[in-house]
Write an enzyme that holds these catalytic residues in place. Structure first.
Site, PDB file in Angstrom:
ATOM      1  N   ARG A  84      42.363  30.557  39.309  1.00  0.00           N
ATOM      2  CA  ARG A  84      41.896  29.333  39.883  1.00  0.00           C
ATOM      3  C   ARG A  84      42.885  29.125  39.092  1.00  0.00           C
ATOM      4  O   ARG A  84      42.678  30.080  37.673  1.00  0.00           O
ATOM      5  CB  ARG A  84      40.792  28.063  38.585  1.00  0.00           C
ATOM      6  CG  ARG A  84      39.667  28.084  40.263  1.00  0.00           C
ATOM      7  CD  ARG A  84      40.194  26.783  40.811  1.00  0.00           C
ATOM      8  NE  ARG A  84      39.857  26.216  41.510  1.00  0.00           N
ATOM      9  CZ  ARG A  84      40.033  26.554  43.127  1.00  0.00           C
ATOM     10  NH1 ARG A  84      40.167  26.987  43.716  1.00  0.00           N
ATOM     11  NH2 ARG A  84      39.178  25.873  44.073  1.00  0.00           N
ATOM     12  N   HIS A  99      48.991  27.188  46.620  1.00  0.00           N
ATOM     13  CA  HIS A  99      47.387  27.488  47.042  1.00  0.00           C
ATOM     14  C   HIS A  99      47.204  28.407  48.562  1.00  0.00           C
ATOM     15  O   HIS A  99      46.398  27.125  48.638  1.00  0.00           O
ATOM     16  CB  HIS A  99      46.614  26.570  46.512  1.00  0.00           C
ATOM     17  CG  HIS A  99      45.137  26.540  46.729  1.00  0.00           C
ATOM     18  ND1 HIS A  99      44.246  25.183  45.615  1.00  0.00           N
ATOM     19  CD2 HIS A  99      43.916  26.990  47.355  1.00  0.00           C
ATOM     20  CE1 HIS A  99      43.396  25.464  45.278  1.00  0.00           C
ATOM     21  NE2 HIS A  99      42.677  26.576  46.061  1.00  0.00           N
TER      22      HIS A  99
HETATM   23  P1  NDP Z   1      31.732  33.998  43.035  1.00  0.00           P
HETATM   24  O1  NDP Z   1      31.380  33.435  42.519  1.00  0.00           O
HETATM   25  O2  NDP Z   1      31.366  34.987  44.474  1.00  0.00           O
HETATM   26  O3  NDP Z   1      32.115  35.310  41.495  1.00  0.00           O
HETATM   27  C1  NDP Z   1      32.304  34.703  40.821  1.00  0.00           C
HETATM   28  C2  NDP Z   1      32.603  36.780  39.892  1.00  0.00           C
HETATM   29  O4  NDP Z   1      32.989  36.169  38.772  1.00  0.00           O
HETATM   30  C3  NDP Z   1      31.077  37.289  39.939  1.00  0.00           C
HETATM   31  O5  NDP Z   1      30.915  38.085  40.230  1.00  0.00           O
HETATM   32  C4  NDP Z   1      31.004  36.324  39.088  1.00  0.00           C
HETATM   33  O6  NDP Z   1      30.292  37.973  37.186  1.00  0.00           O
HETATM   34  C5  NDP Z   1      32.073  36.594  37.683  1.00  0.00           C
HETATM   35  N1  NDP Z   1      32.299  35.958  37.027  1.00  0.00           N
HETATM   36  C6  NDP Z   1      31.849  33.896  36.555  1.00  0.00           C
HETATM   37  N2  NDP Z   1      32.161  34.136  35.326  1.00  0.00           N
HETATM   38  C7  NDP Z   1      32.241  35.031  34.135  1.00  0.00           C
HETATM   39  C8  NDP Z   1      32.306  35.124  32.966  1.00  0.00           C
HETATM   40  N3  NDP Z   1      32.179  34.963  32.038  1.00  0.00           N
HETATM   41  N4  NDP Z   1      32.803  36.776  32.390  1.00  0.00           N
HETATM   42  C9  NDP Z   1      32.449  37.933  33.542  1.00  0.00           C
HETATM   43  N5  NDP Z   1      32.657  37.662  34.667  1.00  0.00           N
HETATM   44  C10 NDP Z   1      32.440  36.366  35.583  1.00  0.00           C
HETATM   45  O7  NDP Z   1      33.362  33.914  43.554  1.00  0.00           O
HETATM   46  P2  NDP Z   1      34.193  33.656  44.636  1.00  0.00           P
HETATM   47  O8  NDP Z   1      34.595  35.141  44.493  1.00  0.00           O
HETATM   48  O9  NDP Z   1      33.659  33.712  45.892  1.00  0.00           O
HETATM   49  O10 NDP Z   1      35.279  32.972  44.302  1.00  0.00           O
HETATM   50  C11 NDP Z   1      35.921  33.293  43.306  1.00  0.00           C
HETATM   51  C12 NDP Z   1      37.291  32.563  42.875  1.00  0.00           C
HETATM   52  O11 NDP Z   1      38.148  32.540  44.149  1.00  0.00           O
HETATM   53  C13 NDP Z   1      36.379  30.895  42.997  1.00  0.00           C
HETATM   54  O12 NDP Z   1      35.676  29.919  42.461  1.00  0.00           O
HETATM   55  C14 NDP Z   1      37.733  29.742  43.358  1.00  0.00           C
HETATM   56  O13 NDP Z   1      37.835  29.380  41.947  1.00  0.00           O
HETATM   57  C15 NDP Z   1      39.093  31.275  43.851  1.00  0.00           C
HETATM   58  N6  NDP Z   1      39.131  30.968  45.637  1.00  0.00           N
HETATM   59  C16 NDP Z   1      40.364  30.811  45.601  1.00  0.00           C
HETATM   60  C17 NDP Z   1      41.247  29.974  46.789  1.00  0.00           C
HETATM   61  C18 NDP Z   1      42.950  30.075  47.204  1.00  0.00           C
HETATM   62  O14 NDP Z   1      43.208  29.991  48.455  1.00  0.00           O
HETATM   63  N7  NDP Z   1      43.358  30.135  46.046  1.00  0.00           N
HETATM   64  C19 NDP Z   1      40.315  30.485  47.843  1.00  0.00           C
HETATM   65  C20 NDP Z   1      38.768  30.107  47.735  1.00  0.00           C
HETATM   66  C21 NDP Z   1      38.328  30.653  46.481  1.00  0.00           C
HETATM   67  P3  NDP Z   1      29.046  37.674  37.975  1.00  0.00           P
HETATM   68  O15 NDP Z   1      28.987  38.772  39.376  1.00  0.00           O
HETATM   69  O16 NDP Z   1      27.888  38.918  37.035  1.00  0.00           O
HETATM   70  O17 NDP Z   1      28.058  36.729  38.624  1.00  0.00           O
HETATM   71  C1  OXD Z   2      38.124  26.962  47.687  1.00  0.00           C
HETATM   72  C2  OXD Z   2      39.918  26.956  47.797  1.00  0.00           C
HETATM   73  O1  OXD Z   2      37.677  26.638  46.926  1.00  0.00           O
HETATM   74  O2  OXD Z   2      40.280  27.114  48.726  1.00  0.00           O
HETATM   75  O3  OXD Z   2      37.925  27.118  48.764  1.00  0.00           O
HETATM   76  O4  OXD Z   2      40.239  27.919  46.556  1.00  0.00           O
END
Ligand code: NDP
Ligand code: OXD
Length: 310
Positions: free
Chosen positions: A225, A273
């Protein structure tokens, strides 16, 4: 008992989702009416997207859960009118897409593909790339997407470090966590991939101080993001050569304004995106599995912790 499922995703995607959700409900044996026009007071589940019609959840008096079609939930977590469970999207199709996009851009940097594509000037100047195992890649975020990408890169041989909030273990990945872990994860990273959610705790994870920890010329790939990066600090680091190049798919303001310095920067690639999209065919199964669970009194999958914001 029959439950009522309101589709409140992007209106133009209803014709795509309607038959897929219907078929998935039937396959799962869930008795449900599925419509895009239930009144709030008759709705049990909302299939939700931030660009859909529902913004105020107050009138949904019998709501059992909101099922997000998006993986990122930063647009809905601050919504105080939502008090019922919120589940985020974990979709194998979306994950597959993200792994491909991230792997593609990592290989592009690893093999200096931009250099070879743009230097077709008749000069014969061999520059052999190192092997993947000699390339240090750090993935910030080891959730559904980060872990899948990190694992795929590790399978290709890359020297992968991952960073998350809580302690983790994963085959082939050096897992770090917490503030000290971030410092360690960045100091040797030649390529950094951001797959963190947008929360108050992750804003500006890459800032002047943390960008300075990276080896000079490091590359950044951000499909997470926009707010994960302090834009002014990144531009300064690109201008000084501290950061060699950045590939950015997500931004604080989307669409990225036409006059944003990223567009014109020679060392930035902007993509609109598109890193990974929710795939209706697999996402419908994920949505229906949570409806099935809700109706069977089983715990929902991928519940969002509203305090943590993801
Ligand atoms: P998840 O919720 O499965 O994973 C998030 C990860 O981030 C976890 O490992 C979590 O740690 C870690 N995390 C969260 N907060 C912190 C912090 N403060 N410090 C360190 N690590 C942290 O999310 P997804 O993997 O499914 O997705 C990640 C992001 O990808 C989404 O939130 C979205 O913003 C983005 N996205 C972008 C897309 C695009 O097309 N560009 C499409 C889909 C998603 P822990 O494992 O310890 O909880
Ligand atoms: C999602 C994205 O969060 O498309 O699914 O970014």
């Amino acid at each position: 008992m029959t439950c009522n499922v309101l589709y409140a995703g992007r209106p133009d995607a209803w014709p795509t989702y309607q038959p897929l959700l219907r078929a998935a409900l039937d396959r799962a044996g869930v008795k449900a009416d599925l419509r895009n026009d239930f009144s709030a007071a008759e709705t049990d589940y909302i299939v939700y997207a931030p660009n859909g019609p529902v913004q105020d959840f107050t009138p949904f008096t019998r709501l059992k859960a909101v099922l997000s079609l998006w993986a990122g939930v930063e647009k809905i977590t601050p919504n105080t009118t939502l008090t019922q469970p919120l589940c985020r999207m974990v979709d194998p199709g979306l994950t597959e897409g993200m792994v491909e996009w991230v792997t593609g851009h990592t290989l592009r940097y690893h093999l200096s593909l931009d250099h070879w594509i743009t230097h077709q000037d008749g000069s014969w100047t061999p520059r052999v790339p190192p092997l993947a195992r000699e390339r240090r890649v750090t993935v910030l975020g080891l959730g559904a997407l980060g872990l899948a990408c990190a694992s795929s890169l590790a399978r290709l041989g890359f020297d992968v470090t991952g960073w998350s909030r809580s302690r983790k273990q994963a085959d082939g990945i050096a897992c770090l966590h917490g503030a000290d872990g971030l410092q360690q994860a960045l100091t040797s990273a030649e390529i950094v991939i951001l797959l963190l959610p947008d929360t108050p705790a992750t804003e500006n994870t890459l800032n002047a101080e943390t960008l300075a920890l990276l080896p000079k010329g490091a590359k950044i790939i951000n499909p997470g993001r926009g707010p994960l990066i302090d834009d002014a600090a990144l531009i300064a680091a690109l201008n000084s050569g501290q950061i060699g190049h950045a590939t950015l798919d997500v931004f604080r303001v989307e669409p990225l304004p036409a006059d944003h310095p990223y567009w014109a920067h020679p060392n930035v690639t902007v993509t609109p995106h598109i890193a990974a999209e929710t795939r209706p065919i697999t996402a419908s199964e994920a949505i229906v599995e949570n409806i099935r669970r809700g109706e069977a009194g089983e715990p929902f999958l991928h519940l969002v912790d509203r305090n943590l914001g993801y």
